[in-house]
Design an enzyme around this catalytic site. Structure first.
Site, PDB file in Angstrom:
ATOM      1  N   SER A   1      54.341  22.938  29.387  1.00  0.00           N
ATOM      2  CA  SER A   1      53.690  23.985  28.599  1.00  0.00           C
ATOM      3  C   SER A   1      52.289  23.489  28.259  1.00  0.00           C
ATOM      4  CB  SER A   1      54.488  24.209  27.309  1.00  0.00           C
ATOM      5  OG  SER A   1      53.727  24.929  26.379  1.00  0.00           O
TER       6      SER A   1
ATOM      7  N   TYR B   1      57.937  21.528  19.115  1.00  0.00           N
ATOM      8  CA  TYR B   1      57.775  21.854  20.546  1.00  0.00           C
ATOM      9  C   TYR B   1      56.697  20.986  21.203  1.00  0.00           C
ATOM     10  CZ  TYR B   1      57.366  25.042  24.623  1.00  0.00           C
ATOM     11  OH  TYR B   1      57.344  25.593  25.884  1.00  0.00           O
TER      12      TYR B   1
HETATM   13  N1  LIG Z   1      58.261  31.776  27.403  1.00  0.00           N
HETATM   14  C1  LIG Z   1      57.026  31.277  27.373  1.00  0.00           C
HETATM   15  O1  LIG Z   1      56.048  31.924  26.926  1.00  0.00           O
HETATM   16  C2  LIG Z   1      56.785  29.884  27.900  1.00  0.00           C
HETATM   17  C3  LIG Z   1      55.466  29.370  27.947  1.00  0.00           C
HETATM   18  C4  LIG Z   1      55.244  28.094  28.450  1.00  0.00           C
HETATM   19  C5  LIG Z   1      56.342  27.341  28.910  1.00  0.00           C
HETATM   20  N2  LIG Z   1      57.587  27.844  28.841  1.00  0.00           N
HETATM   21  C6  LIG Z   1      58.721  27.031  29.329  1.00  0.00           C
HETATM   22  O2  LIG Z   1      59.376  27.740  30.366  1.00  0.00           O
HETATM   23  C7  LIG Z   1      60.771  27.429  30.371  1.00  0.00           C
HETATM   24  C8  LIG Z   1      61.578  28.724  30.307  1.00  0.00           C
HETATM   25  O3  LIG Z   1      61.250  29.391  29.089  1.00  0.00           O
HETATM   26  P1  LIG Z   1      61.814  30.848  28.776  1.00  0.00           P
HETATM   27  O4  LIG Z   1      61.180  31.265  27.501  1.00  0.00           O
HETATM   28  O5  LIG Z   1      61.681  31.726  29.980  1.00  0.00           O
HETATM   29  O6  LIG Z   1      63.362  30.501  28.511  1.00  0.00           O
HETATM   30  P2  LIG Z   1      64.532  31.440  27.985  1.00  0.00           P
HETATM   31  O7  LIG Z   1      64.246  32.874  28.242  1.00  0.00           O
HETATM   32  O8  LIG Z   1      64.867  31.012  26.582  1.00  0.00           O
HETATM   33  O9  LIG Z   1      65.734  30.996  28.933  1.00  0.00           O
HETATM   34  C9  LIG Z   1      66.271  29.709  28.870  1.00  0.00           C
HETATM   35  C10 LIG Z   1      67.262  29.549  30.022  1.00  0.00           C
HETATM   36  O10 LIG Z   1      67.802  28.228  30.005  1.00  0.00           O
HETATM   37  C11 LIG Z   1      69.237  28.295  29.918  1.00  0.00           C
HETATM   38  N3  LIG Z   1      69.635  27.093  29.196  1.00  0.00           N
HETATM   39  C12 LIG Z   1      69.232  26.730  27.941  1.00  0.00           C
HETATM   40  N4  LIG Z   1      69.735  25.528  27.637  1.00  0.00           N
HETATM   41  C13 LIG Z   1      70.458  25.113  28.716  1.00  0.00           C
HETATM   42  C14 LIG Z   1      71.195  23.939  29.016  1.00  0.00           C
HETATM   43  N5  LIG Z   1      71.312  22.947  28.146  1.00  0.00           N
HETATM   44  N6  LIG Z   1      71.792  23.832  30.227  1.00  0.00           N
HETATM   45  C15 LIG Z   1      71.693  24.836  31.137  1.00  0.00           C
HETATM   46  N7  LIG Z   1      70.988  25.970  30.914  1.00  0.00           N
HETATM   47  C16 LIG Z   1      70.386  26.101  29.714  1.00  0.00           C
HETATM   48  C17 LIG Z   1      69.494  29.643  29.239  1.00  0.00           C
HETATM   49  O11 LIG Z   1      70.762  30.166  29.528  1.00  0.00           O
HETATM   50  P3  LIG Z   1      72.044  29.886  28.599  1.00  0.00           P
HETATM   51  O12 LIG Z   1      71.560  29.887  27.158  1.00  0.00           O
HETATM   52  O13 LIG Z   1      72.983  30.993  28.916  1.00  0.00           O
HETATM   53  O14 LIG Z   1      72.525  28.534  29.035  1.00  0.00           O
HETATM   54  C18 LIG Z   1      68.427  30.487  29.939  1.00  0.00           C
HETATM   55  O15 LIG Z   1      68.836  30.814  31.252  1.00  0.00           O
HETATM   56  C19 LIG Z   1      60.986  26.487  29.183  1.00  0.00           C
HETATM   57  O16 LIG Z   1      60.947  25.153  29.617  1.00  0.00           O
HETATM   58  C20 LIG Z   1      59.801  26.788  28.279  1.00  0.00           C
HETATM   59  O17 LIG Z   1      59.493  25.710  27.412  1.00  0.00           O
HETATM   60  C21 LIG Z   1      57.860  29.099  28.362  1.00  0.00           C
END
Ligand SMILES: NC(=O)c1ccc[n+]([C@@H]2O[C@H](COP(=O)([O-])OP(=O)(O)OC[C@H]3O[C@@H](n4cnc5c(N)ncnc54)[C@H](OP(=O)(O)O)[C@@H]3O)[C@@H](O)[C@H]2O)c1
Length: 275
Positions: free
Chosen positions: A145, A158
């Site tokens: 990130s 974070y």
């Molecule tokens: N969203 C943003 O704006 C943003 C910006 C910069 C970076 N990021 C990074 O991008 C990545 C994805 O973010 P997101 O916001 O798209 O995530 P999200 O919508 O919260 O989805 C998280 C995913 O990870 C799974 N998960 C969580 N913990 C797990 C574990 N211990 N083992 C296996 N699966 C697990 C969840 O499914 P279950 O809960 O069903 O397991 C879900 O499929 C993250 O690393 C985040 O830090 C996001």
């Protein structure tokens, strides 16, 4: 004469955290570009729905349930993959969790949870998949990130967790190159999504401005298109790039902050809405 047609072997990508959000978009993009994809998450129903949204061909898309912070689950996922497709070319460590809050109110256990979700997940899953990636000379892409490159206010634990992930990624890259495994990092700013701004609203209030619930803790960013981020992940894997920041102009702010921290802080404060 026998007519033997040899089917080309399709490369295989595994995406952790692929049942929702960015992980699902990344898995979709790899599928569209000719990869077999393995989706990993902790909930079978969510995984099934995600897998079926990509394709109903189970020779193209598979899913495996497991918690990637647990070594035993990761070993079981590796064995399932070995038994079905027998190879792994790209591992995308996308599991992660964000936060909102002030550091002076940050509970140590909450920070441990964030380090588990963002760092331990990547470490443990990569350790389990290393033999398969060594055989294929494959690539690992860790999803960091902007918060893993520069500071930002109101993001609780974070920043600390994603900074640790940035460090781990470079160390892995230096160590695994002799095995022919590439390790890259993609560090996106806030990503556009339907529930942006609602995911952390319960954590704001008190000393935190309401704007802190917004993507990036209230930074002045337009959300990134998730497909653009997924395309960057594909490039980092296939062109073996070390480190990609999105949007690209943020690389300048990162460089300024590293060289002239006072100026870097001033610029970062300008990017975030205060109270
Ligand atoms: N969203 C943003 O704006 C943003 C910006 C910069 C970076 N990021 C990074 O991008 C990545 C994805 O973010 P997101 O916001 O798209 O995530 P999200 O919508 O919260 O989805 C998280 C995913 O990870 C799974 N998960 C969580 N913990 C797990 C574990 N211990 N083992 C296996 N699966 C697990 C969840 O499914 P279950 O809960 O069903 O397991 C879900 O499929 C993250 O690393 C985040 O830090 C996001």
């Amino acid at each position: 004469m026998t007519n033997t047609s040899i089917k080309p072997v399709k490369p295989v990508a595994m995406v952790t955290g692929a049942s929702a959000g960015l992980g699902l978009v990344i898995a979709t993009v790899f599928h569209q570009r000719g990869y077999r994809v393995m989706l990993v998450g902790r909930d079978n129903d969510r995984l099934r729905a995600a897998g079926n949204s990509i394709s109903d061909d189970n020779d193209a898309v598979m899913w495996c349930m497991g918690d990637v912070t647990r070594p035993d689950d990761c070993a079981a996922i590796r064995d399932a993959l070995t038994n079905s497709w027998g190879r792994l070319d790209v591992l995308v460590n996308c599991v992660g969790a964000s936060d909102r809050g002030l550091t002076m109110e940050l509970d140590a256990n909450r920070l441990r949870e964030l380090i588990d979700a963002n760092v331990i997940s990547t470490l443990v899953c990569t350790q389990a998949m290393q033999p398969l990636l060594g055989e294929s000379g494959g690539a690992i892409v860790n999803i960091g990130s902007l918060a893993g490159k520069v500071g930002a206010r109101y993001l609780g634990g974070y920043n600390a967790a994603k900074h640790a992930l940035s460090g781990l990624t470079q160390q892995m890259r230096l160590e695994l190159r002799d095995q022919g495994i590439h390790v890259g990092l993609v560090s996106p700013g806030p990503i556009r999504r339907a529930d942006a701004g609602q995911r952390y609203s319960e954590r704001t209030g008190g000393a935190l401005p309401a704007s802190a619930a917004a993507p990036g803790g209230g930074t002045n960013f337009k959300g990134l298109d998730p497909e653009r981020v997924a395309d960057a992940v594909f490039k980092v894997a296939t062109q073996r790039l070390p480190d990609l920041v999105l949007p690209g102009y943020m690389r300048l702010l990162i460089t300024i902050g590293n060289g002239i921290p006072k100026l870097g802080d001033w610029l970062l404060l300008k990017f975030t809405k205060g109270k």
